[in-house]
Design a protein around this motif. Structure first.
Motif, short mmCIF file in Angstrom:
data_model
loop_
_atom_site.label_atom_id
_atom_site.label_comp_id
_atom_site.label_asym_id
_atom_site.label_seq_id
_atom_site.Cartn_x
_atom_site.Cartn_y
_atom_site.Cartn_z
N PRO A 81 6.68 6.00 18.37
CA PRO A 81 6.75 7.38 17.84
C PRO A 81 7.11 7.37 16.36
CG PRO A 81 8.76 6.86 19.02
CD PRO A 81 7.85 5.68 19.23
N PRO A 82 6.79 8.44 15.63
CA PRO A 82 7.09 8.50 14.20
C PRO A 82 8.59 8.54 13.94
CG PRO A 82 6.30 10.62 14.99
CD PRO A 82 6.08 9.65 16.10
N VAL A 83 8.99 7.97 12.82
CA VAL A 83 10.39 7.98 12.42
C VAL A 83 10.68 9.32 11.74
CG1 VAL A 83 12.15 6.88 10.98
CG2 VAL A 83 10.40 5.49 12.11
N HIS A 84 11.82 9.92 12.08
CA HIS A 84 12.17 11.22 11.51
C HIS A 84 12.28 11.10 9.99
CE1 HIS A 84 14.31 14.98 10.73
NE2 HIS A 84 13.95 15.35 11.95
N GLU A 85 11.79 12.11 9.28
CA GLU A 85 11.77 12.03 7.83
C GLU A 85 13.16 12.06 7.21
OE1 GLU A 85 10.85 16.66 6.67
OE2 GLU A 85 9.15 15.32 6.95
N ASN A 86 14.20 12.36 7.99
CA ASN A 86 15.57 12.27 7.49
C ASN A 86 16.16 10.87 7.64
OD1 ASN A 86 15.74 14.93 6.70
ND2 ASN A 86 16.51 15.65 8.67
N TYR A 87 15.35 9.96 8.19
CA TYR A 87 15.81 8.57 8.35
C TYR A 87 16.20 7.99 6.99
CZ TYR A 87 15.42 3.50 8.99
OH TYR A 87 15.64 2.15 8.99
N PHE A 88 17.40 7.43 6.92
CA PHE A 88 17.89 6.88 5.66
C PHE A 88 17.88 5.35 5.78
CE2 PHE A 88 21.13 5.69 2.52
CZ PHE A 88 20.68 6.42 1.43
N GLY A 89 16.80 4.77 5.34
CA GLY A 89 16.68 3.32 5.44
C GLY A 89 15.34 2.87 4.91
N ASN A 90 15.05 1.60 5.11
CA ASN A 90 13.82 1.02 4.60
C ASN A 90 12.73 1.14 5.65
OD1 ASN A 90 11.77 -0.52 3.55
ND2 ASN A 90 13.07 -2.19 2.91
N CYS A 91 11.75 1.98 5.40
CA CYS A 91 10.62 2.12 6.33
C CYS A 91 9.32 2.16 5.52
CB CYS A 91 10.77 3.38 7.17
SG CYS A 91 9.72 3.41 8.63
N VAL A 92 9.22 1.20 4.59
CA VAL A 92 8.03 1.11 3.76
C VAL A 92 7.38 -0.26 3.93
CG1 VAL A 92 8.91 2.72 2.03
CG2 VAL A 92 9.33 0.28 1.76
N ALA A 93 6.10 -0.31 3.67
CA ALA A 93 5.36 -1.56 3.76
C ALA A 93 4.60 -1.77 2.46
CB ALA A 93 4.39 -1.53 4.94
N GLY A 94 4.64 -2.97 1.94
CA GLY A 94 3.91 -3.28 0.71
C GLY A 94 2.48 -3.67 1.01
N HIS A 95 1.56 -3.23 0.16
CA HIS A 95 0.15 -3.57 0.33
C HIS A 95 -0.46 -3.98 -1.00
CE1 HIS A 95 -0.74 -2.53 4.52
NE2 HIS A 95 0.20 -1.60 4.39
N ILE A 96 -1.26 -5.02 -0.95
CA ILE A 96 -2.00 -5.48 -2.12
C ILE A 96 -3.42 -4.96 -2.03
CG2 ILE A 96 -2.83 -7.50 -3.39
CD1 ILE A 96 -0.52 -9.08 -2.08
N VAL A 97 -3.95 -4.46 -3.13
CA VAL A 97 -5.34 -4.00 -3.15
C VAL A 97 -6.21 -5.24 -3.39
CG1 VAL A 97 -6.99 -2.36 -4.11
CG2 VAL A 97 -4.55 -1.82 -4.11
N ASP A 98 -6.51 -5.94 -2.29
CA ASP A 98 -7.22 -7.22 -2.38
C ASP A 98 -8.58 -7.08 -3.05
OD1 ASP A 98 -5.45 -9.04 -0.42
OD2 ASP A 98 -5.68 -7.07 0.48
N ALA A 99 -9.21 -5.91 -2.92
CA ALA A 99 -10.57 -5.73 -3.44
C ALA A 99 -10.64 -5.79 -4.96
CB ALA A 99 -11.14 -4.40 -2.94
N ILE A 100 -9.52 -5.51 -5.64
CA ILE A 100 -9.53 -5.52 -7.10
C ILE A 100 -9.53 -6.95 -7.59
CG2 ILE A 100 -8.32 -4.89 -9.22
CD1 ILE A 100 -7.15 -2.52 -7.82
N LYS A 101 -10.54 -7.29 -8.38
CA LYS A 101 -10.62 -8.61 -9.00
C LYS A 101 -10.12 -8.51 -10.44
CE LYS A 101 -15.04 -8.71 -8.10
NZ LYS A 101 -15.15 -7.52 -7.23
N ALA A 102 -9.68 -9.62 -11.00
CA ALA A 102 -9.11 -9.62 -12.34
C ALA A 102 -10.07 -9.02 -13.36
CB ALA A 102 -8.73 -11.04 -12.75
N GLU A 103 -11.37 -9.31 -13.21
CA GLU A 103 -12.34 -8.81 -14.18
C GLU A 103 -12.62 -7.32 -14.05
OE1 GLU A 103 -14.72 -10.98 -10.88
OE2 GLU A 103 -12.81 -11.20 -11.96
N ASP A 104 -12.23 -6.72 -12.91
CA ASP A 104 -12.47 -5.28 -12.72
C ASP A 104 -11.75 -4.45 -13.77
OD1 ASP A 104 -14.12 -5.58 -10.52
OD2 ASP A 104 -12.48 -5.46 -9.08
N PHE A 105 -10.57 -4.92 -14.21
CA PHE A 105 -9.79 -4.18 -15.19
C PHE A 105 -10.46 -4.18 -16.58
CE2 PHE A 105 -6.53 -5.64 -12.13
CZ PHE A 105 -5.92 -4.44 -11.85
N ARG A 106 -11.44 -5.07 -16.77
CA ARG A 106 -12.03 -5.25 -18.10
C ARG A 106 -13.45 -4.71 -18.21
NH1 ARG A 106 -9.18 -9.84 -16.52
NH2 ARG A 106 -7.47 -10.38 -17.94
#
Length: 222
Positions: A81-106
Motif C-alpha cells: 500500500p502507499p506510504v502516507h504523505e506525512n511519513y517522515f523518513g527516506n522513501c526516495v529512489a535514485g534513478h539514472i537516465v541511462d538513455a542520455i549519452k555524453a554526446e547528447d549534451f553537445r
C-alpha cells in the motif's frame, strides 16, 4: 521557462536520435506536458556540459568530458500500500537516465534531445514497477559509470517543497540555499520566493566554468 518549453515542443517531433526509438517514437499527435522540473534539468545540465567543454578547450585539454544525469523519485504514492504523505523518513529512489549519452549534451538540438530522454525516464518511473525498477543494481551501475570517468549531474530539492512558505516562528525565510550542492555537480532547486511560479536554481562550479555557464545560461534565455 515558457521560452524553453515552446522551443522544445516546436522541435519535439523533428528531433531524432537513431539509437533511442522509445524517445523519438510517438503514438499520438498530442504534445506532451513538460514540467518545470524537466525543463530546468535539461536546460541547466546542457549549459553545465557546454561550459565545462569550453573551459577544457581554453586549457588546451583535448580530453572529452563524460557526464551522466540522475534524479530522485518520491516513492510514497507508488508503493502498495502507499506510504502516507506525512511519513517522515527516506522513501526516495535514485534513478539514472541511462538513455542520455555524453554526446547528447553537445548536439545541435541538445536541449530537445536531453529533455526527451528525461521525459521518457520520468514516464517510466511513474508507476510502482517503474519507480523500483533496477534499484537493486542502481548504485553498482552508477559506481561503474564513475569508474569509467563519467561525472554525475544530480538534482537536490524541488520546486514543490514550498520552502519559502515555511515559518518556524521567526517569519518566512529571506533566502534558501542547499549547501550540499558544492560536493559535486548538483542542481539545487526550489520555487521562486516571489510566488510567481518561477524556479530558483543553485549551482556550484569552478569559477571559470561558472563564468562560462552564466554566459550560456543567459544567452539561451534570449
Amino acid at each position: 521557462m515558457d521560452l524553453e518549453r515552446n522551443r522544445v515542443l516546436s522541435n519535439w517531433d523533428t528531433t531524432v536520435d537513431d539509437e533511442d526509438v522509445i524517445v523519438i517514437s510517438s503514438s499520438t499527435k498530442q504534445q506532451p506536458k513538460l514540467s518545470t522540473f524537466l525543463l530546468t534539468c535539461a536546460y541547466v545540465s546542457v549549459c553545465i556540459v557546454k561550459a565545462t567543454d569550453e573551459e577544457s578547450k581554453k586549457r588546451d585539454n583535448n580530453n572529452e568530458n563524460k557526464f551522466m544525469f540522475g534524479f530522485a523519485v518520491d516513492c510514497r504514492a507508488k508503493l502498495d500500500p502507499p506510504v502516507h504523505e506525512n511519513y517522515f523518513g527516506n522513501c526516495v529512489a535514485g534513478h539514472i537516465v541511462d538513455a542520455i549519452k555524453a554526446e547528447d549534451f553537445r548536439k545541435e538540438n541538445a536541449l530537445v534531445i536531453v529533455a526527451k530522454k528525461i521525459y521518457s525516464k520520468i514516464r517510466s518511473v511513474g508507476t510502482m514497477e517503474g519507480a523500483l525498477d533496477g534499484i537493486e543494481t542502481m548504485f553498482f551501475r552508477a559506481a561503474m559509470m564513475v569508474k569509467e570517468g563519467k561525472k554525475p549531474i544530480g538534482v537536490a530539492g524541488s520546486a514543490r517543497f514550498g520552502v519559502y512558505g515555511i515559518d518556524f516562528g521567526w517569519g518566512k525565510p529571506e533566502k534558501v540555499e542547499i549547501t550540499s550542492v558544492d560536493r559535486g555537480i548538483t542542481i539545487g532547486m526550489a520555487e521562486s520566493k516571489d510566488g510567481s511560479g518561477g524556479i530558483q536554481v543553485g549551482l556550484v562550479l569552478n569559477k571559470h566554468v561558472m563564468h562560462l555557464f552564466n554566459e550560456l545560461f543567459h544567452a539561451g534565455l534570449c
